[in-house]
Structure formats: structure tokens, C-alpha cells
Write a protein that holds these residues in place. Sequence first.
Motif, PDB file in Angstrom:
ATOM      1  N   ASP A  20       0.851  -1.191   0.000  1.00  0.00           N
ATOM      2  CA  ASP A  20       0.000   0.000   0.000  1.00  0.00           C
ATOM      3  C   ASP A  20       0.890   1.246   0.000  1.00  0.00           C
ATOM      4  O   ASP A  20       1.907   1.311   0.695  1.00  0.00           O
TER       5      ASP A  20
ATOM      6  N   ASN B 237     -12.807  -3.459   2.086  1.00  0.00           N
ATOM      7  CA  ASN B 237     -13.856  -2.446   2.151  1.00  0.00           C
ATOM      8  C   ASN B 237     -14.735  -2.538   0.918  1.00  0.00           C
ATOM      9  O   ASN B 237     -14.245  -2.759  -0.196  1.00  0.00           O
TER      10      ASN B 237
ATOM     11  N   GLU C 201     -12.208   3.385  -1.264  1.00  0.00           N
ATOM     12  CA  GLU C 201     -11.681   4.483  -2.091  1.00  0.00           C
ATOM     13  C   GLU C 201     -11.469   4.049  -3.532  1.00  0.00           C
ATOM     14  O   GLU C 201     -11.675   4.844  -4.453  1.00  0.00           O
TER      15      GLU C 201
ATOM     16  N   HIS D 242     -10.121  -5.266  -3.565  1.00  0.00           N
ATOM     17  CA  HIS D 242      -8.785  -5.475  -3.000  1.00  0.00           C
ATOM     18  C   HIS D 242      -8.926  -5.944  -1.576  1.00  0.00           C
ATOM     19  O   HIS D 242      -9.814  -5.499  -0.841  1.00  0.00           O
TER      20      HIS D 242
ATOM     21  N   HIS E  92      -6.896  -5.958   1.876  1.00  0.00           N
ATOM     22  CA  HIS E  92      -5.755  -5.428   2.632  1.00  0.00           C
ATOM     23  C   HIS E  92      -5.219  -6.553   3.506  1.00  0.00           C
ATOM     24  O   HIS E  92      -5.994  -7.285   4.142  1.00  0.00           O
TER      25      HIS E  92
HETATM   26  P1  5GP Z   1      -9.841   1.300   0.289  1.00  0.00           P
HETATM   27  O1  5GP Z   1     -10.222   2.459   1.140  1.00  0.00           O
HETATM   28  O2  5GP Z   1     -10.404   1.434  -1.119  1.00  0.00           O
HETATM   29  O3  5GP Z   1     -10.138  -0.023   0.906  1.00  0.00           O
HETATM   30  O4  5GP Z   1      -8.265   1.334   0.192  1.00  0.00           O
HETATM   31  C1  5GP Z   1      -7.555   1.812  -0.898  1.00  0.00           C
HETATM   32  C2  5GP Z   1      -6.089   1.705  -0.541  1.00  0.00           C
HETATM   33  O5  5GP Z   1      -5.348   1.899  -1.731  1.00  0.00           O
HETATM   34  C3  5GP Z   1      -5.616   2.753   0.462  1.00  0.00           C
HETATM   35  O6  5GP Z   1      -5.051   2.086   1.597  1.00  0.00           O
HETATM   36  C4  5GP Z   1      -4.596   3.568  -0.314  1.00  0.00           C
HETATM   37  O7  5GP Z   1      -3.501   3.975   0.473  1.00  0.00           O
HETATM   38  C5  5GP Z   1      -4.176   2.618  -1.422  1.00  0.00           C
HETATM   39  N1  5GP Z   1      -3.762   3.259  -2.651  1.00  0.00           N
HETATM   40  C6  5GP Z   1      -4.401   4.265  -3.297  1.00  0.00           C
HETATM   41  N2  5GP Z   1      -3.741   4.600  -4.436  1.00  0.00           N
HETATM   42  C7  5GP Z   1      -2.669   3.774  -4.486  1.00  0.00           C
HETATM   43  C8  5GP Z   1      -1.602   3.641  -5.436  1.00  0.00           C
HETATM   44  O8  5GP Z   1      -1.511   4.329  -6.448  1.00  0.00           O
HETATM   45  N3  5GP Z   1      -0.669   2.688  -5.161  1.00  0.00           N
HETATM   46  C9  5GP Z   1      -0.741   1.894  -4.055  1.00  0.00           C
HETATM   47  N4  5GP Z   1       0.253   0.996  -3.889  1.00  0.00           N
HETATM   48  N5  5GP Z   1      -1.721   1.997  -3.143  1.00  0.00           N
HETATM   49  C10 5GP Z   1      -2.681   2.937  -3.354  1.00  0.00           C
END
Ligand code: 5GP
Length: 123
Positions: free
Chosen positions: A33, A91, A99, A104, A106
Motif C-alpha cells: 500500500d 472495504n 476508495e 482489493h 488489505h
Molecule cells: P480502500 O479504502 O479502497 O479499501 O483502500 C484503498 C487503498 O489503496 C488505500 O489504503 C490507499 O492507500 C491505497 N492506494 C491508493 N492509491 C494507491 C496507489 O496508487 N498505489 C498503491 N500501492 N496503493 C494505493
Amino acid sequence: MAYDPTNIFAKILRGEIPCDKVYEDEYALAFHDINPQAPVHTLVIPKGEYVSMADFTADAPAELITGFFRAVGKVAEELGLVEAGYRTLANAGTNAHQEVPHLHIHIFGGKPLGPMLDTQFSS
Ligand code: 5GP
């Protein structure tokens, strides 16, 4: 919700944006991440156009579902998290603050992670 092929993880899958890759096979890609919330914070994404768990589990071929979840287990193993323990989290949608609209999982680890959610539930 229709899949948006311009989302950031779709771009990573297509190789248009770099990532710090941890693991890849025909079903999944795993990478660190960009904004880690634990000493180990890795994301595992399926190779396919799925927004979240609902469309993935309803629409993806069984081989991809199996391969994807096997990859999650392999990544945790390869990161050395199994003995001490780790957390997986996916999520989905607004209430979960998803987001990036590409499924995905985590993987968090590398320290004691505390309670599952950091807010107190009250009805
Ligand atoms: P969500 O809130 O959708 O479950 O988590 C999205 C995750 O993607 C966040 O933890 C954020 O830091 C990560 N993320 C967003 N953009 C990028 C990116 O361009 N590269 C990587 N490696 N992680 C990202």
C-alpha cells in the motif's frame, strides 16, 4: 455499480502505473500500500474487472475466485505473517469508505493490531 476501467488499480494491473510488487500469478497481483497503516500493509487484487466482493463472488469464474483467495494466503505466508498473525480486510462501498473501486484485500501485520474496529459501536 459498473466497473470503471480508469481506476488506479486497473492502471496498475495494466502496467500503466508502477507498484511495489510482492506477488503475482495468473489470478492476482499483490503490492505494498502506498500509504501503509501498519508495518506490513499489502493489497491483493484479482486480475479481472470486479468492483468489490459482491460482484466478484457472484460473477467471477470459480477458478479465479479460488486462485485469488489462494493468492491472499500465499502472500501472507511469503510476508512471514502467519506465525505472529495478521488481519485481512476488504472495504466495499460508501459505509466502508472504499476508495478504489477495484476489489482489493488489505493484509495488515508486523505488530499487534489491536481491536478489529477503532470505533465503539452504539445503536
Ligand atoms: P480502500 O479504502 O479502497 O479499501 O483502500 C484503498 C487503498 O489503496 C488505500 O489504503 C490507499 O492507500 C491505497 N492506494 C491508493 N492509491 C494507491 C496507489 O496508487 N498505489 C498503491 N500501492 N496503493 C494505493
